[in-house]
Design an enzyme around this catalytic site. Structure first.
Site, mmCIF file in Angstrom:
data_model
loop_
_atom_site.group_PDB
_atom_site.id
_atom_site.type_symbol
_atom_site.label_atom_id
_atom_site.label_comp_id
_atom_site.label_asym_id
_atom_site.label_seq_id
_atom_site.Cartn_x
_atom_site.Cartn_y
_atom_site.Cartn_z
ATOM 1 N N ARG A 26 34.054 38.029 43.040
ATOM 2 C CA ARG A 26 35.020 38.688 42.138
ATOM 3 C C ARG A 26 35.156 40.149 42.546
ATOM 4 O O ARG A 26 36.237 40.711 42.536
ATOM 5 C CB ARG A 26 34.582 38.579 40.665
ATOM 6 N N ASP A 80 57.827 48.278 41.277
ATOM 7 C CA ASP A 80 57.718 46.844 41.588
ATOM 8 C C ASP A 80 58.724 46.591 42.718
ATOM 9 O O ASP A 80 59.926 46.547 42.485
ATOM 10 C CB ASP A 80 58.053 46.028 40.335
ATOM 11 N N LYS A 121 56.260 36.024 46.489
ATOM 12 C CA LYS A 121 57.642 36.043 46.962
ATOM 13 C C LYS A 121 57.680 36.363 48.457
ATOM 14 O O LYS A 121 57.161 35.617 49.252
ATOM 15 C CB LYS A 121 58.459 37.028 46.110
HETATM 16 C C1 LIG Z 1 57.868 37.027 40.333
HETATM 17 C C2 LIG Z 1 57.938 38.462 39.971
HETATM 18 C C3 LIG Z 1 56.889 39.084 39.287
HETATM 19 C C4 LIG Z 1 55.679 38.328 38.775
HETATM 20 O O1 LIG Z 1 54.894 37.820 39.797
HETATM 21 P P1 LIG Z 1 54.031 36.470 39.672
HETATM 22 O O2 LIG Z 1 53.403 36.341 41.006
HETATM 23 O O3 LIG Z 1 54.983 35.370 39.315
HETATM 24 O O4 LIG Z 1 53.052 36.702 38.567
HETATM 25 C C5 LIG Z 1 56.999 40.450 39.038
HETATM 26 N N1 LIG Z 1 58.085 41.152 39.425
HETATM 27 C C6 LIG Z 1 59.107 40.581 40.075
HETATM 28 C C7 LIG Z 1 60.267 41.422 40.487
HETATM 29 C C8 LIG Z 1 59.083 39.214 40.372
HETATM 30 O O5 LIG Z 1 60.119 38.667 40.999
#
Ligand SMILES: *Cc1c(COP(=O)(O)O)cnc(C)c1O
Length: 379
Positions: free
Chosen positions: A51, A175, A200
């Site tokens: 962890r 983000d 992604k």
């Molecule tokens: C998918 C996504 C998230 C969240 O990520 P997860 O891996 O699904 O928890 C956050 N921000 C954006 C822009 C996303 O497309």
């Protein structure tokens, strides 16, 4: 291997990933272990418990840091786990300014979880720097932004926003999931923290869920590193390996995603059944100039508005190559209806997305095949 003199395409393949010192294995081993044997109690300097640290995760963290031009990287079990860990830097009473067009899960985490812990949020249009300035309060501690936004593809001027909050005790967190570091590197534009859902583009093959953070500030890194271990939302070694494996082709994938998406956006813009195409690579995008300046490629995400919600429903159920699915950023093309799928948690809120909106994640298949698929679905 992590030398900043190397280009991103080289760092993606080598940063954090020297050959295995024991065997010479060129690929980072999957250290599928929970614990590590120690020589003597309490004197150990190496790995102790997975962890806290795991060598496969260390490789991923170092690679992501190098790609973002950051000193430090941290990996998490999901993108939301990464956001959640950032939010734990703050205290009850702290105020957050956040773009009024964000990933639905971010909205849900902020409004339905962190509001209960005494954080307050102002949802503002980040394209309007004056409204950001007006939202700043003495207790504001974080500016949270996505660019381009999901799903409206609005851009936020990262350097401009950093400048707007300068002089206030406000962290700027980006983000950057829709872009990946092959398109933009927010730390180089002055942001304090960059975060990705590595599910992604970073992973890129729709086979792992994960999140990452990169940053330069040692003090904030130390706090986040503490929280990563204290909260414990860490990814397993196999998932770290999959993201590392995906990262190696990031540069070529993003280039191809962007080429395909530009051609598809141009095709859709000329199509009579499509009311509007929102894509940063089109001159019709209201922030095309900012996109040219801030983004190395326009990326693989396109949003379109159709005439009616029914037309949207019809389109997303008629494509054959574009799979009807949530998520994005993989090699395969996806199509979805944000209002009822990814953004359902905002449907009754002030930041609801239009019902006629359809979002495409353009993959790296042959572009003629993709164009034909859309032509037939819209016919
Ligand atoms: C998918 C996504 C998230 C969240 O990520 P997860 O891996 O699904 O928890 C956050 N921000 C954006 C822009 C996303 O497309």
């Amino acid at each position: 291997m992590n030398d900043p003199k190397y280009h991103l395409d080289t760092l993606a393949i080598h940063a954090g990933q020297p050959p295995d010192p024991v065997t010479g294995a060129i690929m980072t081993p999957i250290y599928q272990t929970s614990t590590y044997v120690q020589a003597a109690p309490a004197e150990h300097k190496g790995y102790e418990y997975s962890r806290t640290d795991n060598p496969t995760r260390t490789a991923l963290q170092e690679c992501v840091a190098a790609l973002e031009g950051g000193q430090y990287g941290l990996a998490f079990a999901s993108g939301l786990a990464a956001i959640d860990t950032i939010m734990r830097l703050f205290n009850p009473g702290d105020h957050v300014i956040v773009g009024n067009d964000v990933y639905g899960g971010t909205y849900r985490l902020f409004e339905r979880v962190y509001r209960r812990y005494g954080l307050t949020f102002s949802w503002v249009d980040l394209a309007d720097l004056d409204s950001v300035r007006a939202a700043i309060r003495p207790e504001t501690r974080l500016l949270w932004l996505e660019t381009p936004t999901n799903p409206m593809m609005r851009l936020a001027d990262i350097a401009g926003l950093v400048e707007t909050v300068r002089g206030h005790p406000i962290l700027v967190a980006v983000d950057s999931t829709f872009c990946s570091p092959a398109i933009q590197q927010p730390l180089r534009l002055g942001a304090d923290i960059v975060m990705h859902s590595s599910t992604k583009y970073l992973g890129g093959h729709s086979d792992a869920v994960g999140g990452v953070i990169a940053l330069n500030n040692e003090e904030i890194y130390t706090q986040l590193k503490f929280l990563q271990n204290a909260v414990g939302a860490v990814p397993g070694p196999m998932d770290c390996f999959l993201v590392l494996r995906g990262l190696k082709t990031l540069g070529v994938r993003i280039e191809r995603h962007s080429q395909n998406a530009l051609q598809i956006a141009q095709f859709l813009e000329d199509h009579p059944a499509v009311q509007q195409v929102i894509y940063p690579g089109l001159e019709s995008h209201p922030q095309y100039a900012l996109a040219r300046q801030q983004m190395r490629f326009p990326g693989g995400m396109i949003s379109i508005l159709l005439d009616t919600p029914e037309a949207g429903r019809r389109m997303v159920t008629r494509t054959k190559l574009f799979a009807l699915a949530e998520s994005l950023g993989g090699v395969e093309s996806l199509i979805e209806h944000p209002y009822s799928m990814t953004h359902a948690s905002t449907a009754t809120s002030d930041i609801a997305v239009p019902k006629t909106l359809v979002r495409l994640s353009v993959g790296i298949e042959n572009v003629e095949d993709l164009l034909n698929d859309l032509r037939e679905a819209l016919s």
